[in-house]
Write a protein that holds these residues in place. Sequence first.
Motif, mmCIF file in Angstrom:
data_model
loop_
_atom_site.group_PDB
_atom_site.id
_atom_site.type_symbol
_atom_site.label_atom_id
_atom_site.label_comp_id
_atom_site.label_asym_id
_atom_site.label_seq_id
_atom_site.Cartn_x
_atom_site.Cartn_y
_atom_site.Cartn_z
ATOM 1 N N MET A 89 -36.910 -8.294 -8.351
ATOM 2 C CA MET A 89 -37.966 -7.290 -8.227
ATOM 3 C C MET A 89 -37.379 -6.018 -7.642
ATOM 4 N N PRO A 90 -37.915 -4.860 -8.068
ATOM 5 C CA PRO A 90 -37.490 -3.634 -7.411
ATOM 6 C C PRO A 90 -38.199 -3.553 -6.072
ATOM 7 N N CYS A 91 -37.478 -3.213 -5.022
ATOM 8 C CA CYS A 91 -38.079 -3.249 -3.686
ATOM 9 C C CYS A 91 -38.169 -1.841 -3.119
ATOM 10 N N ALA A 92 -39.363 -1.468 -2.685
ATOM 11 C CA ALA A 92 -39.557 -0.135 -2.125
ATOM 12 C C ALA A 92 -38.978 -0.047 -0.716
ATOM 13 N N LYS A 93 -38.852 -1.196 -0.063
ATOM 14 C CA LYS A 93 -38.399 -1.201 1.326
ATOM 15 C C LYS A 93 -36.928 -0.834 1.416
ATOM 16 N N TYR A 108 -36.278 -12.555 -5.255
ATOM 17 C CA TYR A 108 -37.322 -13.105 -4.391
ATOM 18 C C TYR A 108 -37.641 -14.500 -4.904
ATOM 19 N N ARG A 151 -40.087 -17.386 -6.133
ATOM 20 C CA ARG A 151 -41.424 -17.556 -6.707
ATOM 21 C C ARG A 151 -42.024 -18.897 -6.328
ATOM 22 N N ILE A 204 -43.990 -18.723 -2.852
ATOM 23 C CA ILE A 204 -44.563 -17.390 -2.628
ATOM 24 C C ILE A 204 -45.946 -17.447 -1.976
ATOM 25 N N GLU A 205 -46.646 -18.569 -2.140
ATOM 26 C CA GLU A 205 -47.971 -18.676 -1.537
ATOM 27 C C GLU A 205 -47.903 -18.659 -0.011
ATOM 28 N N ARG A 235 -43.846 -14.010 0.809
ATOM 29 C CA ARG A 235 -42.698 -13.865 -0.083
ATOM 30 C C ARG A 235 -41.372 -13.854 0.671
ATOM 31 N N ARG A 262 -35.383 -19.741 -12.971
ATOM 32 C CA ARG A 262 -36.674 -19.128 -13.283
ATOM 33 C C ARG A 262 -37.563 -18.996 -12.055
ATOM 34 N N MET A 263 -37.172 -19.657 -10.957
ATOM 35 C CA MET A 263 -37.963 -19.557 -9.738
ATOM 36 C C MET A 263 -37.450 -18.464 -8.803
ATOM 37 N N ALA A 267 -36.560 -14.717 -9.065
ATOM 38 C CA ALA A 267 -36.621 -13.594 -9.991
ATOM 39 C C ALA A 267 -36.251 -12.303 -9.274
#
Lengths: 227, 488
Positions: B94-98, B105, B107, B110-111, B114, B89-90, B92
Motif C-alpha cells: 500500500m502507498p503510505c501517507a505517513k 501491510y 491483510r 487487519i481486523e 493494521r 496474497r496476505m 500486500a
Amino acid sequence: MYCLWCDQEVIPQLSWTNLLLPERTRNICESCENGFLLLNGKHCLKCSRLSDETICSDCVKWENDPTWQGVLSFNQSVYSYNPMLRDVVTKWKYRGDYLLRDIFQYTFKDVFDDRFVKWEKEAIIVPIPLSEERMLERGFNQAESLAQLLKLPYQKPLSRVHGEKQSKKTRKERIDSKNPFEIKVQVSHPVILIDDIYTTGMTLRHAAKLLKNQGCPEVFAFTLARG
Amino acid sequence: MNMNDLFTSVRSLFTPTYDWIPTSKNTNTTTDDTFSLRFSGKLLLQSEIPLEPSTFTHLVSINYLTPVIAIEKTPWGHRCRRCGVHKKRMLAFMPCAKCGKTHLYCRNCIEMGRITSCEPLYYWTGPLPSWTKQVKACQWQGELSRYQQTASEQIVTTMKRGNDELLVWAVCGAGKTEMLFDGIGKSIEEGKRVCLATPRTDVVREILPRFRSAFPDTDISGLYGGSEDKDGTGQLVISTTHQLFRFAHAFDIVIIDEIDAFPFHSDPSLIFAANRAAKPDAARIYLTATPRQKQRQRVESKKLNAVFVPVRFHGHPLPVPTLQMDFQLKSSLKKYNPPKTFFTWYKNRSNPKRQLLIFVPTIKLAEEMVETLSFSLNLTENNPIYHVHASDSNREERVQQFRDKEFSILITTTILERGVTFPSVDVVVIDAGHSVFDEAALVQIAGRAGRSPNDPTGEVIFFHEGKTNAIVQAVKSINLMNKRGGKL
C-alpha cells in the motif's frame, strides 16, 4: 487466483469464448460478486439512487434550494450501498485493507467510460481530498485510489480542513455543516469529482460550489456507491 | 553433515523463530508498577497502548517498551510477526501517507488493527510483575480416579521440569479440568504465569467459574471475544486461542485444551500465536480426546510424550455408537424430515426419559427440522423443540435451558460437538456420512452421552446412507479406548 474478499480459490471455467478471447483475471469469486448490486435498473437521473421517478425527492429538494441549485450537474454511482458493499468498504477504508480496491478495478472504469464519454476529453478528474490528520491516520485516500483506477490523469486543486467524520453525522448535521474545503488552484475546465460514497451529496456539493465560485463551468460526480 | 541435520536445517528455514522478541533487562527489580502488570508479555501497536503520548515516549526512552519490526523478512518472503502469516496474497503493498513509501501491510490480522512495515510493535522490557505469594493456591477438594491421578502426576512433573511437551490423551468425559488443578496450583505457588487456551469460547465460559472457585486467591483473567476483561493481566489467563495474538513470551506454562478442535488445528496463525505466547523454556501441555494424525505420529515416533486416560471419571466405558443404515435418508432429508428408521428407534428407546440431542450437518436442516419433527412426533406447544447453530444469538441461553431440562429435544449443528456437558442424553446423528462429520467430530459427538455417574450409559445412534471411513474409524477408536481402559 484467490478471491480478495472470501479467500476461496477462484477457478476459471473454460469455455470456447474464453479459450479464444482470454478474459480479464477475476479477483473476486462469483458468489461474492453476486452480493453487489449494480445500479442499472430504474434510477434517479440526478443522483443514481434506485427510484421510479426520474428525479428523486432528495434531488428535487436540492434543486429547489437557491443556494445549491445546479451546483452539481449529476452524480453517477456504480453500486448500491447494500450490506455487502458496506462490509467491503468498511474493511477497505476504515480497517485499511488497501488491496480490496481492486475488487472494483474493472467495473469502476467501465461504468465511468460509459457515462462520461462526452466529457472525458475536456473534463478534469478531481478526487475528494482527505484532511491531513485523516490521511495520516488511514495512510491512503480512498477517493484518490479510486481515481487511479480510471487510468487517466487527475488533479488535486482542493484541500480539506480537519473536522468530524461525515459518517458520524445525521443528515441535518451534514447539511448544516460548514464548507470543509479550500481551493488551492483555480480550474476553468469542467470537473468530475471522485468519491467513494454519495450519501446526502453534501460533501460533493460543498466541493462543487467552491469550484464553481472560482470559475469552473460545470461539475459532475462519480462515486463508487449510492448510500 | 548427515541427512538428518540437512533436513533439520532446511526445515528451520520454513519454521518461524521467535528470537526477535527482546528479553527484559530488568528482571531483578520487582515493583508494584501497574504498567508492568498491564504490558508485560504483550506485543502491541502504539494505538493499542492507551497512554498519554508523553508517558509513552518516556517508557520507550527508558527502554521499558522496546520497538520491534512488525513484518520480518524471511528467506522466502515476509512474515507478519503478530499473526505469523507469510502467504504472498496476505501481505500486500500500500502507498503510505505517513512515511511516503509504498510498503507491505498484513491483510490476515487487519481486523485487530493494521500491521505495516513502517510502524513497529512494542514489547514490554521493563520490570516484570511479581505475583502475590501463595502457600496453597488450589482449594479444590475433590478426588481423582486412578487414571486421572497418573495423568495429574505426569502433568506436575512436566510443568516442574519446563521446556517440555506432554499430550494428555483423555476420552470425552475423563475429567480433564480436574487433572490440571494440581499442576496449575503448584506452578502458581512457584510464581509462574500460566495460560490455559482453548479454541472455543463456550469452553472458556464454562471452565472459568470452575477455576475461580478452585483458585480463590489467584488473579485469574478470562479472555474471549466480547469478554469484559480485555487486558489479561492475571497470573492465570484462561482464554480462547484467538486472544493470544497480543502475547509474546508471556507464560511459563501453556496448556492448550482441545488441540484438535476447529479452528486451531487448521489455522497456522493460531498455532504461531500460541507458540509465541509461551516462553522459550515453557512447559506445554496439550489436551485432547481425538488427536489428529500429526500428533499421533509424533506420539508413535516417541517425539511427544503422551499419557492416556482411557476411562471416564465415573469408571464406565464410552457408549459405542450403533450404526443404522437408511436407504431413504436423502429423500427424507430433502423434505427436512428425519429418516423413517429414526422414528422406529425413537419409539423403542431403552430410556424415554432421557433428553435427546440431535446432530445434523447443516444450519438449514437444523432450522427446518424443528417444525417437521414437532409435527411428526405430535408435540404440543408446551413441549417444544429448539435448535442452535453458530450464528445463533441466543445460543448460550438455549443450551442452558436444555441443561436445566426445560425442553427435551435439541437439534444442533457440530457447534455443540465438544466442551458441553448434559447429564442424561441420547445422541442421534442424522446423515453421519456427511463430510462435516469427520472422525474426531463423531468421537466427540458420541462422547456427549453418558456423562453423568447417575446415568452413565446413554444411547448413541448414527443414521447413515452408507458407512464412510470416518464412521468406521470413529467406532474403532471408541472400541480401542474402551479396550485399553479395560486392560490397564
